[in-house]
Design a protein around this motif. Structure first.
Motif, PDB file in Angstrom:
ATOM      1  N   CYS A 110      45.760  60.828  28.293  1.00  0.00           N
ATOM      2  CA  CYS A 110      45.917  60.815  29.749  1.00  0.00           C
ATOM      3  C   CYS A 110      47.211  60.108  30.130  1.00  0.00           C
ATOM      4  O   CYS A 110      47.446  58.975  29.726  1.00  0.00           O
ATOM      5  N   CYS A 113      46.361  56.644  32.259  1.00  0.00           N
ATOM      6  CA  CYS A 113      45.880  55.387  31.709  1.00  0.00           C
ATOM      7  C   CYS A 113      46.027  55.275  30.198  1.00  0.00           C
ATOM      8  O   CYS A 113      45.711  54.238  29.606  1.00  0.00           O
ATOM      9  N   CYS A 257      40.537  63.057  33.581  1.00  0.00           N
ATOM     10  CA  CYS A 257      40.319  61.944  32.650  1.00  0.00           C
ATOM     11  C   CYS A 257      39.000  61.235  32.978  1.00  0.00           C
ATOM     12  O   CYS A 257      38.723  60.915  34.125  1.00  0.00           O
ATOM     13  N   CYS A 260      39.892  57.315  34.118  1.00  0.00           N
ATOM     14  CA  CYS A 260      40.532  56.948  35.391  1.00  0.00           C
ATOM     15  C   CYS A 260      40.491  58.082  36.414  1.00  0.00           C
ATOM     16  O   CYS A 260      41.046  57.947  37.501  1.00  0.00           O
ATOM     17  N   HIS A 262      42.082  60.713  36.600  1.00  0.00           N
ATOM     18  CA  HIS A 262      43.379  61.349  36.814  1.00  0.00           C
ATOM     19  C   HIS A 262      43.291  62.831  36.409  1.00  0.00           C
ATOM     20  O   HIS A 262      42.704  63.153  35.385  1.00  0.00           O
TER      21      HIS A 262
END
Ligand SMILES: [Zn+2]
Length: 280
Positions: A110, A113, A257, A260, A262
């Motif tokens: 990712c 993070c 993700c 996080c 994302h």
């Protein structure tokens, strides 16, 4: 003395799946493919030799490994160098599927993070998504009509190999201790060669250009035209060819993700790192 048939023959590898090519065999030069009555081609799993061939880094780089493995696993393919690139990904996905099953694990980190995670892709869906780009539509510019065709694996390979070499040259010029003036001169030369390589790849993607008085399909005439046409038309042709190519590329993976949340896209390739099952 006559050679007797090998009783082990029935235990040789068998076709694992049957593949329909995006082109259906169109755009292949005569003799490079043996067509079947129903348009499906048997795909065999890789042998131990295929695996070794494919794992050899230099062979992979020059395209010979891809050609050898395709011809071994899909015997109807007689000359994979002449394959339209629109079919290459389909054939490689099919060989991966026939050899290791339909699940492909992609490891992705990712960008938000830094968490690395494995994601499973179903290669059967990937195969279904690979379509033939629309080579039937033409582009109009004033009284010109431009027709397109897929580039062969051989020409694409030549082009990307040279591009790679030029990129490497640029890298070494940038890092060299040459006087600034000499550096700029050499960088300019390298950039010009890259543009010429782009033109090479484009000329192979154009099937022909129709003017009110003639149909031009000679590659040298098309190349000369690309070198001398105005920037705007050149960009239009280049973008059109890039769009066509994208249709036959593997779709990126849409990832959210876990850590996080994302959202990002992960490119999927069938290169050395992802083609094989991890060695056990
Ligand atoms: Zn994350």
């Amino acid at each position: 003395m006559t050679q007797s048939a090998n009783p082990l023959k029935q235990y040789f590898r068998q076709p694992a799946i049957y593949l329909r090519l995006p082109t259906g065999g169109k755009y292949w030069p005569p003799g490079s493919i043996e067509l079947t009555h129903n348009g499906e081609f048997p795909v065999y799993p890789m042998t131990a030799i295929d695996e070794i061939t494919y794992r050899t880094p230099d062979a992979l780089f020059n395209g010979q490994a891809v050609v050898t493995v395709i011809q071994s696993c899909i015997p109807n393919i007689k000359d994979a160098w002449n394959a339209p690139t629109a079919d290459i990904n389909s054939m490689l996905v099919a060989i991966r599927l026939a050899s290791y099953g339909h699940e492909l694990e992609i490891n992705s980190t990712c960008p938000g993070c830094g968490t690395a995670e494995d994601y499973a892709i179903d290669l059967r869906n990937v195969l279904d998504q690979l379509k033939l780009p629309d080579f039937e539509s033409t582009m109009h510019h004033g009284d010109l009509e431009i027709a397109f065709a897929p580039i062969s694996y051989q020409n694409q390979n030549l082009s990307s190999q040279s591009q790679f070499e030029e990129q490497r040259r640029i890298q070494s010029i940038t890092e060299s201790a040459l006087p600034e003036e000499e550096k700029i001169k050499q960088l300019n030369d390298a950039m010009r060669r890259i543009t010429e390589l782009t033109i090479d790849a484009l000329k192979w993607s154009i099937a022909g250009i129709r003017t009110p008085g003639a149909i031009v399909s000679e590659t040298e005439h098309i190349q000369e035209f690309l070198l001398n046409c105005d920037r705007k038309l050149f960009t239009r042709i280049r973008d059109h060819v890039i769009n066509l190519r994208q249709v036959s590329e593997l779709k990126p993976l849409e990832i959210v993700c876990d850590n996080c949340k994302h959202e990002y896209r992960q490119t999927v390739t069938l290169d050395m790192t992802s083609f094989f099952e991890p060695a056990s």
